[in-house]
Design an enzyme around this catalytic site. Structure first.
Site, PDB file in Angstrom:
ATOM      1  N   SER A 238      17.067   5.587   0.856  1.00 29.27           N
ATOM      2  CA  SER A 238      16.096   5.931   1.884  1.00 29.27           C
ATOM      3  C   SER A 238      15.788   7.415   1.798  1.00 29.27           C
ATOM      4  CB  SER A 238      16.657   5.581   3.268  1.00 29.27           C
ATOM      5  OG  SER A 238      17.621   6.548   3.621  1.00 29.27           O
ATOM      6  N   LYS A 239      14.870   7.820   2.653  1.00 28.78           N
ATOM      7  CA  LYS A 239      14.418   9.225   2.654  1.00 28.78           C
ATOM      8  C   LYS A 239      15.574  10.216   2.754  1.00 28.78           C
ATOM      9  CE  LYS A 239      10.842   9.555   5.653  1.00 28.78           C
ATOM     10  NZ  LYS A 239       9.952   8.633   6.083  1.00 28.78           N
ATOM     11  N   ARG A 240      16.614   9.805   3.460  1.00 33.71           N
ATOM     12  CA  ARG A 240      17.778  10.688   3.606  1.00 33.71           C
ATOM     13  C   ARG A 240      18.324  11.105   2.248  1.00 33.71           C
ATOM     14  NH1 ARG A 240      22.254   8.213   4.878  1.00 33.71           N
ATOM     15  NH2 ARG A 240      21.351   6.150   4.634  1.00 33.71           N
ATOM     16  N   GLY A 242      16.632  11.606  -0.514  1.00 34.18           N
ATOM     17  CA  GLY A 242      15.729  12.406  -1.351  1.00 34.18           C
ATOM     18  C   GLY A 242      14.375  11.728  -1.469  1.00 34.18           C
TER      19      GLY A 242
END
Ligand code: GLU
Length: 467
Positions: A238-240, A242
């Site tokens: 997920s965005k967490r 990268g």
């Protein structure tokens, strides 16, 4: 084997995600390996969430990676009439039926089943009622009630789903729109798709889609479901973790070759080889080497691959790739021959093109605009160094040429004649011509800058040092 046809079927609701790009790559490689065709179908039936920009971003991402489809792109939203035609065909052949149960009623049936400890399902209430079309009614598939739906997944192996666990699935909604599973089957069938590779999140759709193929009496494609990509913490990527957009990696200075090589290794392997060109992948790719366990996204590995491809790349090509990155910084990078001479000095070490441009931007500034690092100026452009720089300026101006060897001999000679150490002149000179303390070797740097730039920068530096 008859002609293999694969497809990538993204929903254009965002960018081209690394997971999507990987599926596209696998599908592309499978088709190319067998001399077949790779197709693109944009699944844009969700009008609210699908955008033209997202479609363009997907096309751009695929073009960047070199995954060009072999036929014109199919847009699912333009095929509604065809989807409905197939629904009609199924109604006529008795493989589908009209159902008037409302979503609330179906939910109540499910609730009841749950309460009785049974699998929550539509209770087949309308299956044998012989209802006809009417506004609000849905069309359901008359699916087999017992037995199993079985297929050999190209990645996961034998998969058997008891038919009793599957609802008579809806093919057309109450508003007349075809459902996702119906549309996918009709499109894959019409496009002649023989092999469907997609993410594991679709694995539960597959037996349902197989039931539709069976009802239509057409052969089903082979299916393969590739495992999810996880972050280093083993949670779904997920965005967490990268960037998720493939094009964002492009903007961060990754080469397409590195991205392709990286993506393919997220789930596919060949012996213990790590480096693969796209051509080599086409040659080697088979679904036998697709792994069934989840792949972990590891940016260090991507960096390693990128560094490798930067090192290998032809400097002229690299010059073309870094030009827009310099221009984004407002620098005049139109002299490609100059760029071609700069980049080899960064190829051995740069992990990304952005890093390369950060390191090398001093080459591109005009003398007046070159930023000088104040700390470096205060530390190195003072005392005896200033007089030496003035001497060196005179010497450089008189050299017969500005080649690396000539510069090296001249600077060495100066150091020896004056009983100095090279470090007594190296950093002052470097700061004077680059504005900073880090650059490629001094002779190389001067040779690339050329006489005119080197001298005018030295003049500016001497001016700053109060000369
Ligand atoms: N449109 C689906 C998605 O983006 C893919 C469907 C398929 O590959 O069958 O997840």
């Amino acid at each position: 084997m008859s002609q293999i046809v694969t497809r990538f079927a993204p929903s254009p609701t965002g960018f081209l995600h690394v997971g999507g790009a990987r599926t596209a790559l696998f599908s592309y490689l499978l088709a190319r390996h067998h001399g077949g065709e790779f197709l693109l179908r944009v699944e844009d039936t969700d009008r609210e969430r699908s955008t033209a920009e997202a479609t363009q971003a997907i096309l751009d991402g695929m073009a960047w990676l070199g995954l060009e489809p072999d036929r014109e792109t199919v847009f699912q939203s333009q095929r509604t009439d065809r989807h409905n035609e197939v629904v009609e065909q199924l109604l006529e052949s008795g493989q589908a039926y009209w159902c008037e149960c409302t979503p609330e009623e179906v939910e109540a049936m499910r609730e009841k089943a749950r309460a009785e400890g049974r699998k929550p399902k539509y209770d087949l209430r309308c299956r044998e009622r012989g209802m006809t079309a009417a506004p609000g009614r849905v069309v359901r598939l008359k699916a087999p009630l017992d037995g199993q739906t079985v297929y050999e997944d190209l990645v996961k192996g034998h998969i058997a789903t008891p038919n009793a666990e599957m609802d008579d699935l809806i093919l057309r909604r109450g508003d007349g729109s075809p459902t996702y599973n119906l549309a996918v089957v009709v499109d894959d069938m019409d496009m002649g798709v023989t092999h469907v590779l997609r993410g594991e999140d679709h694995v539960s759709n597959t037996p349902r889609q197989i039931l539709i193929y069976q009802a239509l009496g057409v052969p089903q494609p082979r299916f393969g479901h590739v495992p999810m990509i996880l972050g280093p913490d083993k949670k779904k990527l997920s965005k967490r973790h990268g960037a998720l957009s493939v094009l964002e990696y492009r903007h961060m200075g990754y080469l397409a070759e590195a991205m392709v090589n990286y993506l393919v290794r997220l789930g596919w392997s060949y012996k213990d080889q790590e480096i693969f060109s796209l051509d080599e992948l086409v040659e080697l790719f088979t679904t036998d080497n697709l792994g069934a366990s989840a792949a972990v996204f590891d940016v260090e590995k991507l960096n390693w691959l990128n560094a490798h491809y930067i090192k290998e790349k032809d400097p002229a090509e690299l010059a073309r790739l870094v030009r827009p990155l310099f221009e984004k910084k407002g620098l005049d990078a139109s002299d490609e021959e100059y760029l071609r001479r700069i980049v080899p000095h960064y190829q051995p070490r740069a992990k990304t093109l952005v890093e390369m441009v950060e390191g090398a931007d001093f080459f591109l500034y005009s003398t007046e605009d070159l930023p000088y690092d104040e700390k470096a100026v205060n530390k190195f452009l003072k005392g005896d160094a200033v007089g030496r720089l003035r001497d060196l300026r005179g010497m450089l101006a008189g050299l017969p040429d500005f080649e690396e060897e000539t510069l090296e001999t001249a600077l060495k000679g100066y150091v020896e004649r004056n009983e100095l150490k090279f470090k007594d002149i190296a950093q002052p000179m470097r700061v004077a011509v680059t504005g900073r303390t880090k650059s490629p070797g001094l002779h190389e740097t001067l040779a690339v800058l050329g006489r005119e730039r080197s001298l005018s920068r030295l003049d500016r530096a001497l001016g700053m040092a109060g000369e």
